[in-house]
Design an enzyme around this catalytic site. Structure first.
Site, PDB file in Angstrom:
ATOM      1  CG  ASP A 166      12.057   4.589  -3.352  1.00 41.28           C
ATOM      2  OD1 ASP A 166      11.902   3.354  -3.378  1.00 41.28           O
ATOM      3  OD2 ASP A 166      11.121   5.382  -3.489  1.00 41.28           O
ATOM      4  CB  VAL A 167      17.882   7.486  -1.444  1.00 42.54           C
ATOM      5  CG1 VAL A 167      19.376   7.824  -1.455  1.00 42.54           C
ATOM      6  CG2 VAL A 167      17.117   8.494  -2.292  1.00 42.54           C
TER       7      VAL A 167
END
Length: 219
Positions: A166-167
């Protein structure tokens, strides 16, 4: 003033990757309007809770304004199109194809605002056989190969301690949006950015991927 002061961003995203992109843009001075469903972003209910608010939600959504719209209603879809007509960037993290059915796809919004930047974040990208496949963080870490190089050899892979997929996706989405804003300023037309969490994770593992592609051995 901050570098993105005067830039309006519409964010239609949930949980981590899309919202973190919106937050990074807000940190740079953009006016980010977060559009949420009637039940709110899922992370609003994620503990720990302080003073009635999820601290994780707050960390991922600071410096934003919020608007609730039920996009199943045609009137709400029209509100979104009117917002897009007055905005510079549209960040979305929905299943590929879902917004097209509502008349809110990239081509729909570019029809009302040719200069808009349309940034899509999804697990497997907007095209290809896996485009509709669910892509939560752990699935992406496994599919991209990141799990195969964590933990001890011969044992079950160890999950990274942070939400790497996600990051990485949020960082690539932010960089694509910023590059598109520069292009729009120079050329007078908007861009469409297709951010795949799988591709972002593979790109972040450039060192390990190069070794594997050359030798055929998993690092």
């Amino acid at each position: 003033s901050k570098p993105l002061a005067g830039i309006r961003v519409i964010e239609l995203a949930n949980f981590i990757a899309g919202p973190l992109c919106g937050t990074l843009l807000a940190d740079m001075g953009a006016d980010v309007v977060k559009v949420e469903p009637p039940g709110g972003d899922m992370s609003r209910a994620t503990p720990p809770i302080r003073n009635g608010e999820s601290v994780s939600f707050t960390a991922l959504n600071r410096n934003k304004r919020s608007l609730v719209l039920d996009l199943k209603a045609p009137e709400a879809q029209e509100v979104m199109r009117r917002l897009a007509a007055k905005s510079d960037v549209f960040v979305e993290a929905n299943r590929p194809g879902a917004l097209e059915k509502m008349g809110l796809g990239a081509e729909h919004l570019k029809a009302v605002n040719p200069k808009i930047i349309y940034t899509s974040v999804s697990g497997f990208g907007q095209t290809g056989p896996d485009r509709r496949r669910a892509g939560v963080n752990l699935i992406i870490e496994a599919f991209s190969g990141v799990l195969s190089v964590t933990g001890d050899p011969g044992k079950m892979p160890m999950r990274p301690g942070v939400q790497t997929a996600d990051v990485f996706g949020a960082l690539f989405a932010t960089y694509a949006t910023l590059a598109s804003l520069v292009g729009a300023a120079r050329n007078g037309e908007g861009r469409i950015a297709d951010i795949s969490l799988v591709e972002a994770s593979i790109a972040a593992a450039a060192w390990e991927a190069a070794e594997y592609l050359e030798t055929g051995k998993v690092p």
